[in-house]
Design an enzyme around this catalytic site. Structure first.
Site, short mmCIF file in Angstrom:
data_model
loop_
_atom_site.label_atom_id
_atom_site.label_comp_id
_atom_site.label_asym_id
_atom_site.label_seq_id
_atom_site.Cartn_x
_atom_site.Cartn_y
_atom_site.Cartn_z
CB CYS A 25 -0.98 -0.07 1.16
SG CYS A 25 -2.42 0.95 0.90
CD GLU B 213 -0.31 -5.46 6.34
OE1 GLU B 213 -0.25 -6.05 5.24
OE2 GLU B 213 -0.64 -4.27 6.46
CG HIS C 263 -3.13 -3.22 4.28
ND1 HIS C 263 -2.15 -2.60 5.02
CD2 HIS C 263 -3.73 -2.25 3.57
CE1 HIS C 263 -2.15 -1.30 4.76
NE2 HIS C 263 -3.11 -1.06 3.89
#
Ligand code: GLN
Length: 191
Positions: free
Chosen positions: A78, A172, A170
């Site tokens: 991002c 994560e 994202h």
């Protein structure tokens, strides 16, 4: 193997958590000296103007570029993806500019500030990848040395160029570790 996570602002703790889950040693990076003993670097999501400003203040831009030229792979999510691109549409903000691509910040528009999509990523296997987009950018064009791994409605959201990997979303924030494992394979020289 030890992977550094740029820890100036944004979602760096979540990347450390994901890397720990992949049984990899992690190290939070805030200074050029801390770059010296890592095998790869993750630049997290957050606010690209803030991270770029802090990277400038901490003299990290030339240091990271030098480590990249000497073979250190980099993965940007991002805001991290924005900072890696050499062309940020309509912006002169500080950047690393190592990826030959034009990126559009907040490219999915206000009505979709945050959304989840199931991505088809042949490189990661047949299972679709759940991807969380938060005020996400996309790549609108890239140079011949860049491979596109996934797009959403023609907007490029995963790309790779030599030892650079970028995702507009994202991973994560999910429990799917395939993007991180792919980057670890890149760092090991296997992808
Ligand atoms: N919109 C942010 C920027 O331009 C990126 C958002 C994110 O990293 N989730 O920096």
């Amino acid at each position: 193997m030890k992977i550094g996570v740029l820890a100036l602002q944004g979602a760096f703790r979540e990347h450390c958590r994901m890397l720990a889950h992949c049984n990899v040693q992690t190290c939070e990076i805030r200074t050029p000296a801390e770059l010296s003993n890592i095998d790869g670097l993750i630049i997290p999501g957050g606010e690209s103007t803030t991270i770029g400003k802090l990277m400038t203040e901490w003299d990290l831009l030339p240091a990271i570029k030098e480590r990249y030229q000497n073979g250190m792979p980099i993965y940007g999510t991002c805001a991290g993806m924005i900072l890696l691109c050499n062309d940020i549409a309509g912006s002169s903000q500080p950047r690393l500019g190592l990826l030959d691509a034009r990126v559009r910040r907040n490219g999915f528009g206000r009505q979709r500030e945050s959304f989840e999509a199931m991505l088809d990523v042949p490189e990661f296997g047949p299972e679709p990848l759940a991807a969380v987009f938060i005020r996400a950018p996309y790549i609108e064009r890239c140079g011949p040395g860049v491979s596109v791994l996934a797009s959403v409605n023609g907007k490029i959201v995963i790309a790779k160029q030599e030892k650079i990997l970028v995702t507009a979303f994202h991973p994560e924030l999910t429990n799917d570790d395939r993007v991180h494992r792919y980057f670890l394979r890149m760092a090991a020289g296997d992808a």
